[in-house]
Design an enzyme around this catalytic site. Sequence first.
Site, PDB file in Angstrom:
ATOM      1  N   ASP A 290       0.870  -1.179   0.000  1.00  0.00           N
ATOM      2  CA  ASP A 290       0.000   0.000   0.000  1.00  0.00           C
ATOM      3  C   ASP A 290       0.910   1.234   0.000  1.00  0.00           C
ATOM      4  O   ASP A 290       2.102   1.155   0.277  1.00  0.00           O
ATOM      5  CB  ASP A 290      -0.953  -0.027   1.204  1.00  0.00           C
ATOM      6  CG  ASP A 290      -2.178   0.840   0.954  1.00  0.00           C
ATOM      7  OD1 ASP A 290      -3.194   0.645   1.626  1.00  0.00           O
ATOM      8  OD2 ASP A 290      -2.111   1.719   0.065  1.00  0.00           O
ATOM      9  N   TRP A 291       0.338   2.361  -0.275  1.00  0.00           N
ATOM     10  CA  TRP A 291       1.079   3.594  -0.522  1.00  0.00           C
ATOM     11  C   TRP A 291       2.164   3.852   0.544  1.00  0.00           C
ATOM     12  O   TRP A 291       1.845   4.136   1.694  1.00  0.00           O
ATOM     13  CB  TRP A 291       0.102   4.773  -0.541  1.00  0.00           C
ATOM     14  CG  TRP A 291       0.739   6.050  -0.959  1.00  0.00           C
ATOM     15  CD1 TRP A 291       1.637   6.784  -0.244  1.00  0.00           C
ATOM     16  CD2 TRP A 291       0.535   6.756  -2.186  1.00  0.00           C
ATOM     17  NE1 TRP A 291       2.007   7.907  -0.947  1.00  0.00           N
ATOM     18  CE2 TRP A 291       1.346   7.921  -2.139  1.00  0.00           C
ATOM     19  CE3 TRP A 291      -0.236   6.545  -3.319  1.00  0.00           C
ATOM     20  CZ2 TRP A 291       1.397   8.837  -3.181  1.00  0.00           C
ATOM     21  CZ3 TRP A 291      -0.194   7.460  -4.349  1.00  0.00           C
ATOM     22  CH2 TRP A 291       0.611   8.595  -4.290  1.00  0.00           C
TER      23      TRP A 291
END
Length: 753
Positions: A290-291
């Site tokens: 994820d980011w």
Amino acid sequence: MIKAKLTFLSTICFFVLNSCDSKSKTLSVNERVSALLKQMTLEEKIGQMNQYSSFWDVTGPAPKEGSAAIQFDHLKKGYVGSMLNVHGVENVLKLQQIAVEETRLGIPLIFGFDVIHGFKTISPIPLAEAASWDLEAIETSAKNAAKEAAAAGINWTFAPMVDISRDARWGRVMEGAGEDPYLGSKIAHARVKGFQGDDLSNPSTIAACAKHFAGYGFIESGKEYNAVDVGTQTLHNVIMPPFKATVDAGVRTFMNSFSQLNGVPATGSKYLQRDLLKRDWNFDGFVVSDWGSIEEMVEHGYAENAKEAAQLAVEAGSDMDMQSLAYVEHLAGLVKSGVVDEKHIDDAAGRILRVKFELGLFDDPYKYCDYTRETATIGNTSLQDASLDIAKKSIVLLKNKNQLLPLKKEGLNIALIGDLADDKTSPLGNWILAAEKNSAVSVLEGLKSYPGNNVEYSVGTTLNIGPLQFAKELNINTTDKSGFAAALNLAKTSDVVVMVLGEHGFQSGEGRSRTNLGLPGLQQELLEAVYNVNKNIVLVLNNGRPLVLNWANEHIPAIVEAWQLGSQSGNAIAQVVYGDYNPSGKLPMTFPRSVGQVPIYYNYKSTGRPNLPSPGEVFWTHYQDEENTPLYPFGYGLSYTTFEYQNLKIESQTDTTLDVSVEVTNSGNFEGKEVVQLYVKDHFARPAQAVRNLKGFKLINLQPGATKTVQFKLTEKELGFYNSNGDFIFQPGEFSVFIGGDSTADLSLKFKL
Ligand code: GLC
């Protein structure tokens, strides 16, 4: 399609790698992957593992300085495998041409985007769609979202989010399918099939992404990004089933979670990614972090620095680095210094290349860049019609005292009150990155599309003072009551009041945890003030999570749960309010009486003292100041008609299977849909199991007076469970089945296997 002018060198490389001679056509995807890997330098392989978010406006000049210039340089060197947040044929084409025509090997990019519930044509938020329990409609919704996004150049969505959660304080419950693993698994499967279809090389399908692996829905106290600490029973029987369902549906990518699971950030969890997902479940797609979550392992206190985080992540099976730059900055050095084995790089890059081959990007890297298809598809009528269809099916009727609903279509003076009633952005929900603001049909527009009544609008109270941005805090109005007087005057002189209250679309979603689940701002005060002048109120809720609605439930005659229903919100609500669609939704998540009960859910474990011993005693499982039961239970939803259940019986049974049937009758005056739900209780099991679990449901449609016999088959798959080692087991013994219209169903029968 724009003819690509391949440079001489990349022409040679590109066609050598992907020549369509008879030999290469017979090569399997895996053979093509290994052939390509052999051509690649270490840096190029790591480049495939590197994903950037759009770092410049491609219609403008190329970046000359700062991080954008560094990222642009990586792109031209073939050190970028994927982009996210780039959409539109013009933008995608520009970047794809750089990757294919200006890099040494011409490896195409894969373009990812959050197509969570629609692209530009927005469908209901996923929690709302889950309330439809209509797997076919949910699959169609995902299929349409894929078609529209693919027409804009996207070939990969970061969806479905399959995190089970029992905690309405968490803003991201809007993005999932609610609290139940059985319903959640069926919906997860449907969404993957919708996005990917049965041929991923079809340019109207996109790769799906099961996220967030794993446990994000169990963050402590519902506070965003908080730690997760769960036992093996919850992990294997609640959290994991929907993820396994996506693998069974053929999902091609996973995204790991920001959160740490039992002390290990998911991004660095070898158990989750290598042992469970890739080994036990035989998953051969790839995992994207994820980011920034790879580098965030430093903040977690798990990695000393970004370099160590890169090592831990790649060894744990995180294949692609979303926007943390840890891989592109550190992996080559780690491999060259012998700290990281290059086999991990080959495995990760190979997985990513495999999905690109499956998408057909090597056969035609511009296949998603078709201007004609883009123009013909985006926002077209058939997509809008499908959005309306599932929006209607997602609405849940919570209360309808004295059949106030449906309203007559003629001769009524209707007061429409509430800031959300005239809002054309909020109904789009939280994940609306590509959608046009103000593009939804408002409730005001929907009600006015029925000309027979006189609908007058008054805002009553502004909900949000602004700004309205995806990543910024809202400023909820708690002081300005200047709209009250006009709203009360209008209500006084009207036959019926429709009030649209709840949360703005940006009040749920990522980063939107709440400790108060009441109506935000001055809405509750407005509701009570209007009630004092006109009790004929239809309360229409727009919200992204279960709310606490005790006062409304006690006083308001009609309550409609309308979530955030997307582009066709106002039309769907109007069709239900006027009876052109008989509401059929059922809650996918429990609505509490108070936030103090949270997490509250129907499939809880019994205790040693579940019952009150005698009046006034305290030594039993209860609160001093609140009931144990929820306000509205999982699976609950009313209809304009009524349904009776009778004749539950065992049709047949073996040592490990049971066939049961039940008769359902439409005992009212409206044609209607009913979600017939089957729950199972395993009376004695080790480890102990929940008081009941959903193990089957069927959506039926009945004319008034009609009866249908509904059948269910239970097998070890439904009667078994995961033990503490994560092994699926079936323990013969005593069971009960309960069948009805929600999780409190009491029509039951016992059986032994
Ligand atoms: C976010 C979300 C994730 C999303 C990703 C890309 O922070 O957690 O669900 O897909 O970033 O936008």
